[in-house]
Enzyme design. Structure first.
Site, PDB file in Angstrom:
ATOM      1  N   MET A   1      -3.848   5.066  -7.435  1.00 19.80           N
ATOM      2  CA  MET A   1      -3.849   4.480  -6.091  1.00 19.80           C
ATOM      3  C   MET A   1      -5.291   4.308  -5.643  1.00 19.80           C
ATOM      4  O   MET A   1      -5.827   5.137  -4.900  1.00 19.80           O
ATOM      5  CB  MET A   1      -3.076   5.386  -5.145  1.00 19.80           C
ATOM      6  CG  MET A   1      -1.594   5.378  -5.408  1.00 19.80           C
ATOM      7  SD  MET A   1      -0.745   6.439  -4.256  1.00 19.80           S
ATOM      8  CE  MET A   1       0.925   5.834  -4.388  1.00 19.80           C
TER       9      MET A   1
ATOM     10  N   HIS B   1     -37.467   3.645 -16.460  1.00 17.08           N
ATOM     11  CA  HIS B   1     -37.941   5.007 -16.219  1.00 17.08           C
ATOM     12  C   HIS B   1     -38.785   5.025 -14.950  1.00 17.08           C
ATOM     13  O   HIS B   1     -39.604   4.130 -14.770  1.00 17.08           O
ATOM     14  CB  HIS B   1     -38.808   5.480 -17.390  1.00 17.08           C
ATOM     15  CG  HIS B   1     -39.409   6.833 -17.176  1.00 17.08           C
ATOM     16  ND1 HIS B   1     -38.664   7.990 -17.254  1.00 17.08           N
ATOM     17  CD2 HIS B   1     -40.669   7.210 -16.847  1.00 17.08           C
ATOM     18  CE1 HIS B   1     -39.459   9.027 -17.004  1.00 17.08           C
ATOM     19  NE2 HIS B   1     -40.669   8.576 -16.758  1.00 17.08           N
TER      20      HIS B   1
ATOM     21  N   GLY C   1       0.801  -1.225   0.000  1.00 17.86           N
ATOM     22  CA  GLY C   1       0.000   0.000   0.000  1.00 17.86           C
ATOM     23  C   GLY C   1       0.829   1.268   0.000  1.00 17.86           C
ATOM     24  O   GLY C   1       1.957   1.292  -0.500  1.00 17.86           O
TER      25      GLY C   1
ATOM     26  N   ALA D   1      -8.385   1.428  -4.327  1.00 18.22           N
ATOM     27  CA  ALA D   1      -8.597   0.123  -3.705  1.00 18.22           C
ATOM     28  C   ALA D   1      -9.034  -0.927  -4.727  1.00 18.22           C
ATOM     29  O   ALA D   1      -8.505  -2.051  -4.752  1.00 18.22           O
ATOM     30  CB  ALA D   1      -9.651   0.253  -2.608  1.00 18.22           C
TER      31      ALA D   1
ATOM     32  N   ASP E   1      -1.087   0.035  -4.667  1.00 18.83           N
ATOM     33  CA  ASP E   1      -0.499   1.381  -4.584  1.00 18.83           C
ATOM     34  C   ASP E   1       1.020   1.348  -4.727  1.00 18.83           C
ATOM     35  O   ASP E   1       1.633   2.375  -4.992  1.00 18.83           O
ATOM     36  CB  ASP E   1      -0.824   2.031  -3.228  1.00 18.83           C
ATOM     37  CG  ASP E   1      -2.276   2.480  -3.130  1.00 18.83           C
ATOM     38  OD1 ASP E   1      -3.059   2.179  -4.043  1.00 18.83           O
ATOM     39  OD2 ASP E   1      -2.616   3.133  -2.113  1.00 18.83           O
TER      40      ASP E   1
ATOM     41  N   GLU F   1      -4.844  25.013  -3.319  1.00 24.78           N
ATOM     42  CA  GLU F   1      -4.399  24.051  -4.339  1.00 24.78           C
ATOM     43  C   GLU F   1      -3.339  24.695  -5.225  1.00 24.78           C
ATOM     44  O   GLU F   1      -3.497  25.816  -5.687  1.00 24.78           O
ATOM     45  CB  GLU F   1      -5.604  23.578  -5.165  1.00 24.78           C
ATOM     46  CG  GLU F   1      -5.302  22.867  -6.468  1.00 24.78           C
ATOM     47  CD  GLU F   1      -4.466  21.589  -6.313  1.00 24.78           C
ATOM     48  OE1 GLU F   1      -4.775  20.776  -5.435  1.00 24.78           O
ATOM     49  OE2 GLU F   1      -3.491  21.442  -7.077  1.00 24.78           O
TER      50      GLU F   1
HETATM   51  P1  NAI Z   1      -4.111  13.758  -5.047  1.00 24.18           P
HETATM   52  O1  NAI Z   1      -2.819  13.459  -5.676  1.00 24.18           O
HETATM   53  O2  NAI Z   1      -5.362  13.289  -5.660  1.00 24.18           O
HETATM   54  O3  NAI Z   1      -4.257  15.348  -4.850  1.00 24.18           O
HETATM   55  C1  NAI Z   1      -3.272  16.119  -4.176  1.00 24.18           C
HETATM   56  C2  NAI Z   1      -3.395  17.580  -4.574  1.00 24.18           C
HETATM   57  O4  NAI Z   1      -2.468  18.339  -3.796  1.00 24.18           O
HETATM   58  C3  NAI Z   1      -3.059  17.826  -6.038  1.00 24.18           C
HETATM   59  O5  NAI Z   1      -4.121  18.518  -6.632  1.00 24.18           O
HETATM   60  C4  NAI Z   1      -1.770  18.667  -5.963  1.00 24.18           C
HETATM   61  O6  NAI Z   1      -1.682  19.596  -7.021  1.00 24.18           O
HETATM   62  C5  NAI Z   1      -1.921  19.356  -4.607  1.00 24.18           C
HETATM   63  N1  NAI Z   1      -0.659  19.825  -4.041  1.00 24.18           N
HETATM   64  C6  NAI Z   1       0.510  19.157  -3.978  1.00 24.18           C
HETATM   65  N2  NAI Z   1       1.463  19.926  -3.387  1.00 24.18           N
HETATM   66  C7  NAI Z   1       0.886  21.101  -3.053  1.00 24.18           C
HETATM   67  C8  NAI Z   1       1.334  22.302  -2.417  1.00 24.18           C
HETATM   68  N3  NAI Z   1       2.587  22.457  -1.991  1.00 24.18           N
HETATM   69  N4  NAI Z   1       0.468  23.320  -2.243  1.00 24.18           N
HETATM   70  C9  NAI Z   1      -0.835  23.180  -2.657  1.00 24.18           C
HETATM   71  N5  NAI Z   1      -1.310  22.070  -3.260  1.00 24.18           N
HETATM   72  C10 NAI Z   1      -0.471  21.034  -3.461  1.00 24.18           C
HETATM   73  O7  NAI Z   1      -3.945  13.217  -3.542  1.00 24.18           O
HETATM   74  P2  NAI Z   1      -4.949  12.924  -2.348  1.00 24.18           P
HETATM   75  O8  NAI Z   1      -6.229  13.664  -2.458  1.00 24.18           O
HETATM   76  O9  NAI Z   1      -4.110  13.144  -1.133  1.00 24.18           O
HETATM   77  O10 NAI Z   1      -5.261  11.391  -2.524  1.00 24.18           O
HETATM   78  C11 NAI Z   1      -4.214  10.416  -2.460  1.00 24.18           C
HETATM   79  C12 NAI Z   1      -4.592   9.173  -3.220  1.00 24.18           C
HETATM   80  O11 NAI Z   1      -5.658   8.506  -2.595  1.00 24.18           O
HETATM   81  C13 NAI Z   1      -5.002   9.482  -4.632  1.00 24.18           C
HETATM   82  O12 NAI Z   1      -4.351   8.592  -5.496  1.00 24.18           O
HETATM   83  C14 NAI Z   1      -6.477   9.223  -4.655  1.00 24.18           C
HETATM   84  O13 NAI Z   1      -6.876   8.693  -5.894  1.00 24.18           O
HETATM   85  C15 NAI Z   1      -6.669   8.215  -3.526  1.00 24.18           C
HETATM   86  N6  NAI Z   1      -7.981   8.402  -2.930  1.00 24.18           N
HETATM   87  C16 NAI Z   1      -9.077   7.906  -3.566  1.00 24.18           C
HETATM   88  C17 NAI Z   1     -10.336   8.122  -3.064  1.00 24.18           C
HETATM   89  C18 NAI Z   1     -11.529   7.590  -3.792  1.00 24.18           C
HETATM   90  O14 NAI Z   1     -11.357   6.718  -4.638  1.00 24.18           O
HETATM   91  N7  NAI Z   1     -12.717   8.100  -3.531  1.00 24.18           N
HETATM   92  C19 NAI Z   1     -10.539   8.860  -1.816  1.00 24.18           C
HETATM   93  C20 NAI Z   1      -9.337   9.342  -1.247  1.00 24.18           C
HETATM   94  C21 NAI Z   1      -8.111   9.102  -1.789  1.00 24.18           C
END
Ligand code: NAI
Length: 462
Positions: free
Chosen positions: A315, A441, A145, A317, A309, A204
């Site tokens: 990444m 529907h 992971g 599940a 992962d 962001e």
């Molecule tokens: P992410 O990689 O999706 O988003 C991180 C964000 O932080 C990006 O938009 C990036 O541009 C921003 N960032 C990076 N450095 C920064 C800085 N210094 N200042 C401001 N912004 C900055 O990562 P996240 O949301 O932490 O998720 C991690 C992983 O977990 C992802 O791969 C995601 O797909 C997975 N995940 C999936 C979920 C789901 O399937 N519903 C729910 C939660 C997480």
């Protein structure tokens, strides 16, 4: 040291590892699974997908009871929040599901060892922890992971400045929350605390939210989330965070700092590949810490495989689970396969955001000729009945062959709707196929049919 022998030893009991272990046992292997956490299920079950979804569900009920039911003619006076009960329910959901995995292990006679597993030579895994022993195995599957990526200058202090793990258990609603990162985690947990009353600011780095998501859909998401009171500061690179005079101060390159009572750092995750005994085994992670594997999930060490992962790809599940099944099937000479182009992604905000296949930007960039159909959720009678009319469905199909290349949805239950698109695409459907399927529907799924019809500009209710 005590030693045991298994056909397959899986390191990591997350959705990748535990599913692989069960599939191995189904196929007649003598399987063991090693995880240092007493609760099975990995990040997803313990401190990821599941507790987040439990809180999203509860907080949405609270938000609806507070402000969303009057239009239905349901008046409730004196709605109040019992956060302790909400957190307790979340913990109970997690406990039930992790116990469920333990029960499945028992049913399939999978040996479970609690400790840290490391490669210790060809066909050898050493376990250290509550259980300390050596495991001989024909096959070793690494499913370790990932963990929250650190942000230079922003050290989580276990209290005011935290990661998603802490943000799942705050005992009080922070009056002001600063979220760093507008990815899945930032938006889902930002939504939870916004609904419970926090003033939420998402900072962001990019000039858009949800990188990797179809841009038109992400823009709509930003508009709808802003309407819910979430403030976005885009194009802002966070350079540090600390506590000053009783408040958190998040410093931003060239801009005013963001201030709040708590900070959630959600800037991505990184593979947990640092302490697995990889190097002595001759496995060298890439520059992002990922384990290189071939199509059959084989690493460069004989008999050692990796999934989830810890390897390339999103990444998620469900991607890890699919890989776990395919990897074990391939080990046994079966044709296990994962179509990495068809892994759906879902962000569980309100409304949900979901997609499968290529985005419009990716098609433009690759020079693939396509046609686009869009249908607004408000055109679906069911959405009107529900009073949840925000959102749209977008179908992208190849200009010449009409094969569906991508489907992107923002709207109620988008995460459920996307399964139809994924199934259709897995069978190589054209937009015409999708459009000619009889949809019940009134359902939200009619919006998918209408968007497919719109590829040919013949949507009925547009
Ligand atoms: P992410 O990689 O999706 O988003 C991180 C964000 O932080 C990006 O938009 C990036 O541009 C921003 N960032 C990076 N450095 C920064 C800085 N210094 N200042 C401001 N912004 C900055 O990562 P996240 O949301 O932490 O998720 C991690 C992983 O977990 C992802 O791969 C995601 O797909 C997975 N995940 C999936 C979920 C789901 O399937 N519903 C729910 C939660 C997480």
């Amino acid at each position: 040291m005590e030693s045991r022998t298994h056909d397959l030893v899986v390191i990591g009991a997350g959705p990748g590892g535990y599913v692989a272990a069960i599939r191995g046992a189904q196929l007649g292997m003598n399987v063991a699974c090693v995880d240092e956490n007493p609760q099975l299920g990995g990040t997803c079950l313990r401190v990821g997908c599941i507790p987040t979804k439990a809180l999203l569900e509860s907080s949405e009920r609270y938000a609806e009871a507070t402000a969303g039911l009057a239009e239905h003619g349901v008046r409730i006076a004196g709605v109040s929040l019992d956060l302790a009960a909400m957190l307790k329910r979340k913990d109970a959901v997690v406990a039930g599901l992790t116990a469920g995995v333990a029960a499945l292990f028992k049913k399939h006679k999978i040996a479970r060892y609690e400790g840290r597993g490391r490669l210790a030579g060809t066909g050898l895994v050493r376990v250290q922890g509550k259980d300390t022993l050596e495991l001989n195995a024909k096959h070793v599957l690494l499913a370790p992971g990932s963990s929250c990526a650190p942000l230079p200058g922003v050290a989580p202090d276990g209290d005011r400045i935290g990661t998603s793990t802490e943000a799942l258990s705050w005992a009080a609603v922070p009056p002001r929350l600063v979220v760093i990162g507008a990815g899945y985690i930032g938006l889902e947990l930002g939504s939870v605390w916004r609904r419970l009353g926090a003033q939420v600011t998402v900072v962001e780095f990019l000039d858009r939210i949800l990188p990797g998501t179809d841009l038109e859909i992400a823009r709509e998401a930003q508009k709808l989330l802003r309407r819910q009171g979430i403030e976005f500061r885009l194009g802002c690179r966070v350079t540090g965070a600390g506590v000053e005079g009783g408040e958190c101060v998040v410093t931003i390159d060239g801009q005013e700092p963001a201030r709040g009572d708590r900070v959630l750092v959600a800037v991505g995750r990184r593979p947990s590949t640092a302490d697995l005994g990889l190097e002595p085994a001759g496995v060298v992670p890439d520059e992002r810490g990922r384990i290189p594997v071939d199509d059959g999930f084989r690493t460069s060490a004989p008999g050692v495989y990796a999934i989830g992962d810890a390897i390339r790809g999103p990444m998620l599940a469900h991607k890890a689970s699919e890989e776990g099944v395919a990897c074990v099937e391939r080990i046994l000479g079966r044709p296990g396969l994962v179509d990495h182009d068809l892994v759906p992604g879902v962000c569980y905000t309100e409304p949900e955001i979901a997609g499968v296949g290529r985005t419009e930007e990716a098609l433009v960039q690759a020079g693939v000729p396509f046609r686009k159909g869009v249908f607004h959720v408000r055109g679906a009678p069911r959405a009107r009945c529900m009073g949840r009319i925000d959102g749209r469905v977008k179908v992208l199909a190849h200009e010449k062959t009409d094969r569906v290349l991508g489907v992107h949805v923002i709207g109620p239950h988008a995460g459920e709707l996307i399964a139809e698109a994924a199934a259709a695409m897995a069978f190589g459907a054209s937009s015409e196929d999708l459009a000619r399927v009889c949809h019940a529907h009134p359902t939200l799924a009619e919006a998918i049919k209408e968007a497919a019809l719109d590829v040919d500009k013949r949507a009925i209710h547009a």
